[in-house]
Design a protein around this motif. Structure first.
Motif, short mmCIF file in Angstrom:
data_model
loop_
_atom_site.label_atom_id
_atom_site.label_comp_id
_atom_site.label_asym_id
_atom_site.label_seq_id
_atom_site.Cartn_x
_atom_site.Cartn_y
_atom_site.Cartn_z
N HIS A 1 42.05 -5.97 -37.20
CA HIS A 1 41.27 -6.28 -35.99
C HIS A 1 40.02 -5.39 -35.93
O HIS A 1 40.01 -4.34 -35.30
CB HIS A 1 42.18 -6.05 -34.77
N HIS B 1 35.83 -5.67 -35.25
CA HIS B 1 34.76 -6.53 -34.74
C HIS B 1 33.47 -6.35 -35.53
O HIS B 1 33.28 -5.35 -36.20
CB HIS B 1 34.50 -6.24 -33.26
N GLU C 1 38.85 -13.53 -32.84
CA GLU C 1 39.54 -13.23 -31.58
C GLU C 1 38.99 -14.16 -30.52
O GLU C 1 37.78 -14.29 -30.37
CB GLU C 1 39.32 -11.77 -31.16
N ASP D 1 41.18 -2.58 -33.38
CA ASP D 1 40.27 -3.23 -32.42
C ASP D 1 38.96 -2.44 -32.38
O ASP D 1 38.42 -2.14 -31.31
CB ASP D 1 40.91 -3.31 -31.02
N HIS E 1 35.26 -1.19 -32.33
CA HIS E 1 33.94 -1.62 -31.92
C HIS E 1 32.87 -0.70 -32.52
O HIS E 1 31.71 -0.77 -32.16
CB HIS E 1 33.82 -1.60 -30.39
ZN ZN Z 1 39.15 -7.10 -30.10
#
Ligand code: ZN
Ligand code: ZN
Length: 387
Positions: free
Chosen positions: A9, A11, A90, A213, A215
């Protein structure tokens, strides 16, 4: 069987022409930077790029394939040296039935399928260039489409308070939203771990995934898993998630849930720590409460312990949480020992203490042994090492 470090995961902040994908993501988070960083700095062998549906991101992939730097694995995934890239997206589902918004992760075997998926999605959402877009369809419709295309479907960070399956406080079971037979895994999110999630009996047959996740580049691999597979490809990943032919996720590595942003229940206004039943803040009087993951799980609890097949969950403290360890020292550590993974888990104390101040070397060792004191996070604020 071989072992691979996997983070599914991650981005995309910007495309190669500088267009935003995850608007809140870092500008340096481009496809090319991610795969370089994941491979050389973090030491991962498989990454899921979760904004692969964005047309310019696919163009960038195609250009790397054309130039010969990346090739398509016949069993799915893109190969860049010793790193395999899994193409994912996502999405945010939202309809009256699902009590959304709920985030889900969809993965496709290859670029051809991702292109087709992206085309299909584009008529159900506002802007196909962007990340985590709301799709106007039910969870079931999305699941079926993903499965028809040979993809993988994983509900994302399932307990976080705002955009997840259980977090919003309405849904009590995944069967209210999804077909339980069309789920390939459950993503835990930063504020929970295996032991917490296994308090929900309905999760006992699913493989848990732990992902960053991310960023920004620095946050890649703050959570990841070790997968036992013959080789790093989409088909092998699918087998590992479904625990077929000896393939499996054999360990999850993640933040101590106390370090996550939503572990504790707090006042939304002043972040004052509240009890699980509190409806009003005793400090500022606000009635806006952000329920912590720990308290939410207690409300849903239907089981005491994990199923016997469940792999271990190993708490880790990413280097950016170590007090006093700034970018300069971090770079020095990576230069010396190859990757963050090596520094976190392998390099002996003597070698660490010759490279960074003794205090920091000691803290890395204590974090490795799980003996640091942590102050819990909540309401969007990370927990921290309290020394
Ligand atoms: Zn995410
Ligand atoms: Zn999300």
């Amino acid at each position: 069987m071989n072992r691979y470090y996997v983070d599914l995961h991650i981005h995309i902040g910007r495309t190669w022409t500088g267009k935003p994908v995850k608007i809140t993501g870092a500008k340096s988070l481009t496809f090319t930077n991610i795969i370089e960083h994941a491979r050389h700095v973090k030491g991962l062998q498989m990454v899921g790029i979760i904004d692969s549906h964005s047309p310019e991101v696919m163009e960038e992939m195609e250009s790397l394939i054309k130039s010969g730097e990346v090739y398509e694995h016949p069993e799915g995934g893109l190969v860049f040296g010793d790193l395999t890239i899994i193409l994912g997206s996502e999405l945010e589902i939202y309809d009256e039935q699902c009590n959304g918004p709920i985030h889900v992760l969809c993965f496709m075997p290859a670029l051809k399928e991702m292109k087709e998926f992206s085309r299909w999605l584009s008529s159900y959402l506002k802007n196909i260039q962007l990340s985590s877009q709301r799709v106007y369809m039910t969870g079931l419709v999305l699941q079926r489409r993903v499965k028809e295309m040979g993809g993988l479907f994983i509900p994302a960070h399932v307990f976080t308070p705002f955009k997840s399956l259980y977090g919003k406080g309405v849904n009590r079971s995944l069967t209210e939203v999804f077909d339980p037979n069309l789920i390939d895994g459950i993503e835990l999110g930063l504020s929970s771990d295996t032991q917490m999630a296994d308090q929900l009996e309905e999760l006992h047959h699913y493989t848990f995934v732990t992902n960053s996740d991310a960023h920004s580049l620095a946050k890649i691999a703050r959570e990841y898993q070790v997968a036992a597979m013959e080789e790093p490809s989409f088909a092998e990943l699918q087998k590992a998630l479904n625990r077929e032919d000896g393939r499996a996720i054999i360990a999850n590595y993640g933040l101590d849930p106390l370090l996550g942003k939503y572990h504790k229940t707090v006042c939304a206004k002043c972040l004052n720590l509240l009890g699980s039943e509190d409806q009003i803040c005793d400090f500022c009087g606000s009635k806006k409460v952000i329920k912590g993951v720990a308290d939410r799980i207690l409300e849903l609890k239907t089981a005491e312990s994990s199923p016997s097949w469940r792999p271990p969950y190993i708490h880790q403290v990413p280097l950016e949480f170590i007090p006093g360890l700034g970018p300069r020292l971090l770079e020095k550590l990576i230069d010396h020992f190859g990757s963050e993974m090596a520094v976190l888990h392998e390099v002996p104390y003597e070698a660490l203490s010759q490279t960074v101040p003794v205090k920091i070397a000691e803290m890395i060792m204590k974090a490795r042994e799980g003996t640091v004191n942590l102050a819990a996070g909540g309401g969007g604020k990370y927990g921290k090492i309290s020394e």
